[in-house]
Design an enzyme around this catalytic site. Sequence first.
Site, PDB file in Angstrom:
ATOM      1  N   SER A 195       0.813  -1.211   0.000  1.00  0.00           N
ATOM      2  CA  SER A 195       0.000   0.000   0.000  1.00  0.00           C
ATOM      3  C   SER A 195       0.853   1.270   0.000  1.00  0.00           C
ATOM      4  O   SER A 195       1.678   1.466  -0.885  1.00  0.00           O
ATOM      5  CB  SER A 195      -0.954  -0.033   1.190  1.00  0.00           C
ATOM      6  OG  SER A 195      -1.989   0.895   1.036  1.00  0.00           O
ATOM      7  N   ASP A 243      -5.804  -3.536  -2.468  1.00  0.00           N
ATOM      8  CA  ASP A 243      -4.729  -3.097  -1.577  1.00  0.00           C
ATOM      9  C   ASP A 243      -4.000  -4.277  -0.930  1.00  0.00           C
ATOM     10  O   ASP A 243      -4.625  -5.197  -0.403  1.00  0.00           O
ATOM     11  CB  ASP A 243      -5.351  -2.227  -0.490  1.00  0.00           C
ATOM     12  CG  ASP A 243      -4.335  -1.429   0.286  1.00  0.00           C
ATOM     13  OD1 ASP A 243      -3.478  -2.058   0.943  1.00  0.00           O
ATOM     14  OD2 ASP A 243      -4.396  -0.201   0.256  1.00  0.00           O
TER      15      ASP A 243
END
Length: 553
Positions: A46, A235
């Site tokens: 991320s 993510d």
Amino acid sequence: MSTLFDRIALSLSGGGFRASAYSLGTLKALHMLGLLERVHMLSTASGGTITGAYYAMRRKKGDDFAAIYHDFYDFLAQDQLLLHALTQWGSNVKADRPKLIHAFADTYTKLLFPDTDLGTFWDKAPPSIPYHLQTVIFGATELYSGLTFRFQHSSFLPPPKKETDAAYLVGNGNVHLPAKYARQLRLGDVVAASSCFPGGFEPLVLPDDFLPKEDNSVLRGGPGQPFLGSVALLDGGIYDNQGIESLLLANERNAKYRETAQATLPEEQAQLLQPTTLFLVADVSSAEKSIYQAAPAAIGGFSPTLIQAFSAWLVLLTLLCLGAWWLRNSHPFVGGTLTGLALTAVGVTGLLIWGWQRLTRILSRMGPNLPAWVLPRLRQLPLRQLYDLLTLRLGSTKALLTSVFMRRVRSLNYEQLYRNLSQANDTNRGYETMTSIIGTLVTEHERQLIKRKKVAAKSVPTSVRQQLAAVYPTVLSAQQMPTTLWWQLDIHRLPAIVATAEITLCYQLLRRFEKQPPAFPLETEVQRRAQIIWDHYQADGAGLLPLEALSAQ
């Protein structure tokens, strides 16, 4: 004999710009400590991927750390990512690329990774500055098998014995992308996939959103299972926000290779393949003390029931329609206004009726008797109580998904790291672990304050744990930054977050040396440099230490 810092496996956690800035501060601290060149594996997720991919790319192209640091710090300080992405989104909608995540991917490409694809890591590095990363892994989460999808490259390894060898693959053991196609992926798209947090962005679809249409049947499945479809990516923090599992797999693969094969590699390359001596986790995950506050239920006072409120709404709608009809000629402006309000109310009424019918159908599918059991009670429920019930459900669900679930995943990842530590020590492949977590010093300082109320404080601090007051405001400010991909009103926290990464890492090192004094010259030098950095922030807790401060030390 290996020292603690011979080979460092570094993971940079997710967490928006807070993670990006904290990752930059961690890299800066390692550079000033003289340890950055000893990082041989890098795993990110991320927000940490934005920094990690940028550093790995620039370093692969032969740039020195000072240039990388200043350029990326300027990128964060300018806070133009969201503005550029929204502008790009407007252009993309016209070009039939309507996903918001497409706009962020294109913006990453323009601002950070122009003309760069994942194949950069397969290229030979320029000889000017040695490339120290044997393994780079940028983690996403795929929604085919629910595991980490690793965009990775590892140098100095023999070809995999099997096409489905998960340790080598761009992907995982269930779905992967052959290296031929993986090299074509834009690095900006890889970063977008790794930072594509659910709810805020749409999933990116591999290969459709990454490769030309003629390459849309290139994914492969597990052993003997061709996978010709597509897979959605989100993510990387969903599955492993710290990037720990990927490092453990890569470390085990390297260790097994060294144990079973006679490598004919130059010493520098062979050294990078040796097992990791230190796992360093830079983590901005927060552990709030209170993740949920239940609102008190409303007691007493008049509150209409759902059926009473809907009846009153229909009466109001009728009055609006009659008023619009009555005044249409004598007062055209007022009549037109009432007509507009009436049409809006008609639309709202239609939505309410549709929603009720939808709820009826859902209940019918769950059980044929449920509508008759549930709906009459809902009609009699006061609106205030209905509001309370909805608020309690939504609030507890949000706490479950954003805090409880993420805490559990985080604890499982750390448990895996320490469990592997025990197993590695049993097989003489031991390593140490060190966590640089953003809120550690806040918790430590608050504990010290509690202790001092019970026991008289010593006049002169005897350990770094007793010297936290000077850095506490800086660390607390950094910890309070939300995990967004922009700063806006929080731009003032950027220096604090970078400084907190340096402070926290040096604190952990000095604490380690207090318990176990340096045993090698390298460890002595690291301790000396860590003390210099720590002393700076003791003297000026809010003043960001210049990168060049230790160059002449």
